[in-house]
Design an enzyme around this catalytic site. Structure first.
Site, PDB file in Angstrom:
ATOM      1  N   ASP A  46       0.784  -1.213   0.032  1.00  0.00           N
ATOM      2  CA  ASP A  46      -0.028   0.001   0.125  1.00  0.00           C
ATOM      3  C   ASP A  46       0.855   1.076   0.067  1.00  0.00           C
ATOM      4  O   ASP A  46       1.405   1.711   1.071  1.00  0.00           O
ATOM      5  CB  ASP A  46      -0.863  -0.118   1.252  1.00  0.00           C
ATOM      6  CG  ASP A  46      -1.595   1.278   1.255  1.00  0.00           C
ATOM      7  OD1 ASP A  46      -2.185   1.813   0.267  1.00  0.00           O
ATOM      8  OD2 ASP A  46      -1.972   1.803   2.580  1.00  0.00           O
ATOM      9  N   VAL A  47       0.841   1.936  -1.188  1.00  0.00           N
ATOM     10  CA  VAL A  47       1.712   3.106  -1.130  1.00  0.00           C
ATOM     11  C   VAL A  47       0.790   4.335  -0.940  1.00  0.00           C
ATOM     12  O   VAL A  47       0.066   4.711  -1.716  1.00  0.00           O
ATOM     13  CB  VAL A  47       2.330   3.322  -2.816  1.00  0.00           C
ATOM     14  CG1 VAL A  47       3.093   4.630  -2.627  1.00  0.00           C
ATOM     15  CG2 VAL A  47       2.977   1.802  -3.070  1.00  0.00           C
ATOM     16  N   THR A  68       2.380   9.315   2.853  1.00  0.00           N
ATOM     17  CA  THR A  68       3.380   9.459   4.070  1.00  0.00           C
ATOM     18  C   THR A  68       4.363   8.087   3.930  1.00  0.00           C
ATOM     19  O   THR A  68       5.562   8.278   4.089  1.00  0.00           O
ATOM     20  CB  THR A  68       2.605   9.576   5.284  1.00  0.00           C
ATOM     21  OG1 THR A  68       1.960  10.843   5.143  1.00  0.00           O
ATOM     22  CG2 THR A  68       3.745   9.858   6.471  1.00  0.00           C
ATOM     23  N   ILE A  98       4.909   3.675   2.862  1.00  0.00           N
ATOM     24  CA  ILE A  98       4.589   2.520   2.263  1.00  0.00           C
ATOM     25  C   ILE A  98       4.467   1.423   3.282  1.00  0.00           C
ATOM     26  O   ILE A  98       5.339   1.268   3.996  1.00  0.00           O
ATOM     27  CB  ILE A  98       5.686   2.109   0.997  1.00  0.00           C
ATOM     28  CG1 ILE A  98       5.900   3.379   0.136  1.00  0.00           C
ATOM     29  CG2 ILE A  98       5.567   0.955   0.282  1.00  0.00           C
ATOM     30  CD1 ILE A  98       6.827   3.326  -0.815  1.00  0.00           C
ATOM     31  N   ALA A 121      -7.009   4.431  -5.500  1.00  0.00           N
ATOM     32  CA  ALA A 121      -6.832   2.904  -5.234  1.00  0.00           C
ATOM     33  C   ALA A 121      -7.128   2.348  -3.759  1.00  0.00           C
ATOM     34  O   ALA A 121      -7.548   1.361  -3.542  1.00  0.00           O
ATOM     35  CB  ALA A 121      -5.593   2.560  -5.779  1.00  0.00           C
ATOM     36  N   ASP A 122      -6.529   3.372  -2.922  1.00  0.00           N
ATOM     37  CA  ASP A 122      -6.530   2.994  -1.298  1.00  0.00           C
ATOM     38  C   ASP A 122      -7.965   3.183  -0.936  1.00  0.00           C
ATOM     39  O   ASP A 122      -8.380   2.302  -0.050  1.00  0.00           O
ATOM     40  CB  ASP A 122      -5.729   3.945  -0.640  1.00  0.00           C
ATOM     41  CG  ASP A 122      -6.200   5.355  -0.800  1.00  0.00           C
ATOM     42  OD1 ASP A 122      -6.727   5.727  -1.856  1.00  0.00           O
ATOM     43  OD2 ASP A 122      -5.810   6.144  -0.144  1.00  0.00           O
ATOM     44  N   THR A 145      -3.088  10.533   5.689  1.00  0.00           N
ATOM     45  CA  THR A 145      -2.567  11.930   5.341  1.00  0.00           C
ATOM     46  C   THR A 145      -3.882  12.801   5.025  1.00  0.00           C
ATOM     47  O   THR A 145      -3.821  13.931   5.500  1.00  0.00           O
ATOM     48  CB  THR A 145      -1.691  11.932   4.184  1.00  0.00           C
ATOM     49  OG1 THR A 145      -0.632  10.820   4.442  1.00  0.00           O
ATOM     50  CG2 THR A 145      -0.962  13.312   3.855  1.00  0.00           C
TER      51      THR A 145
END
Length: 255
Positions: free
Chosen positions: A6-7, A10, A12, A108-109, A132
Site C-alpha cells: 500500500d503506497v 506518507t 509505504i 486505489a486506497d 494523510t
C-alpha cells in the site's frame, strides 16, 4: 506467499501473507526517492529477516496514490522477484460496484478499503481511513460504493497550526486528560484532537441520516484511527490492517 503493498502519501506499508494469514507488516517512508535496485534490495532484506528467499514470493499486488514512485517500485519487483505485480486500477476485479459518476477519480486506497470492509464486515458499511487525508467511504448492503467524504488528515491540521504561527510549538498528537487546559501544549492538543473527534462524529451522523442506513457498521483504519476510535462511540471497529486485507482479497479475486 504474497507481498501486499500500500503506497500512501506518507508511508509505504507492506504486508507479507502466507495464504490468508498476515505474517508480518513493514513500513518505509514514501517521500524518499529510491531506485528500482533500492526497492528490490529492501524487499529482499525483509524476507531474509524471516529466513525466506526471494522466490518464496509468488504474488505481488500494489495499491498506490503516489504515481511518481511506481516505475521504480514495479521494476524493482520485476528485477529481484521475477514477478509482474498486479496494480489496483480501473478495470481490475474487486467484487464491489463503484456507483459514482466518475469511478476513475476514486483513489486505489479507497477502493481497497471499501472491498475489505464489505467483504469482512458486510454492508452497509462506512469505512474511515485516518491517513494523510481522512476519507469516509460508504458501501451499501448490495456491495456498491455510493458516496465518500474527504477531509484533511489530523496531522495536516496540526502541522498547519504550528507552521502557520510564530510562537506555537510542534506537539505530540494525543487527547489531553481534560478540555479545561491550562497550558499551551495541552490546549493545542485539545483543539486539534477533540475538534477532529467532533468532525468524525458529525460526518458519521450526517451520512447515516442522509443514506438512511441507521444500522450501518463503522470501521476505522489508518495510523491515528485508534486514537479516534478510543475516544468516540460512533466507530464500531478499529482494524489497523484493513487496507492490506483488502489487497489480499482483491488478489484472490484475480484467480
Amino acid at each position: 506467499m504474497l507481498f501486499a503493498i500500500d503506497v500512501g502519501n506518507t508511508n509505504i506499508t507492506i504486508g507479507l501473507y502466507d495464504g490468508q494469514k498476515l505474517e508480518k507488516t513493514f513500513r518505509m517512508t514514501t517521500g524518499i526517492s529510491r531506485t528500482s535496485d533500492e526497492f528490490g534490495v529492501f524487499l529482499g532484506d525483509l524476507l531474509r529477516m524471516r529466513n525466506l528467499p526471494n522466490d518464496a514470493i509468488n504474488e505481488v499486488i500494489i495499491a498506490s496514490v503516489v504515481p511518481n514512485i511506481m516505475h521504480s517500485l514495479i521494476n524493482g519487483i520485476k528485477k529481484y522477484f521475477g514477478i509482474n505485480p498486479v496494480i489496483v486500477e480501473p478495470g481490475i476485479k474487486t467484487g464491489i460496484n463503484i456507483a459514482i459518476p466518475n469511478p476513475k477519480q476514486l483513489g486505489a486506497d479507497r477502493i481497497v478499503d471499501a472491498v475489505a470492509a464489505y467483504c469482512i464486515y458486510g454492508g452497509p458499511v462506512l469505512v474511515i481511513d485516518f491517513g494523510t487525508a481522512t476519507t469516509y467511504d460508504l458501501v451499501n448492503d448490495e456491495g456498491s460504493f455510493i458516496a465518500g467524504v474527504t477531509s484533511p488528515g489530523i496531522r495536516l491540521i496540526a502541522n498547519a497550526l504550528w507552521s502557520g504561527t510564530a510562537k506555537l510549538p510542534e506537539i505530540e498528537i494525543k487527547v489531553p486528560d481534560t478540555i479545561l487546559c491550562k497550558d499551551t501544549i495541552s490546549s493545542m492538543q485539545a483543539g486539534v484532537c477533540l475538534s477532529y473527534i467532533g468532525q468524525t462524529e458529525y460526518i458519521v451522523k450526517r451520512m447515516k441520516e442522509e443514506s438512511g442506513f441507521d444500522n450501518m457498521k463503522v470501521i476505522a483504519t489508518g495510523g491515528l484511527g485508534k486514537m479516534i476510535y478510543e475516544n468516540t462511540d460512533c466507530i464500531d471497529i478499529y482494524d489497523p490492517d484493513l487496507t492490506l486485507h483488502g489487497l489480499r482479497i482483491i488478489m484472490d479475486k484475480q484467480k
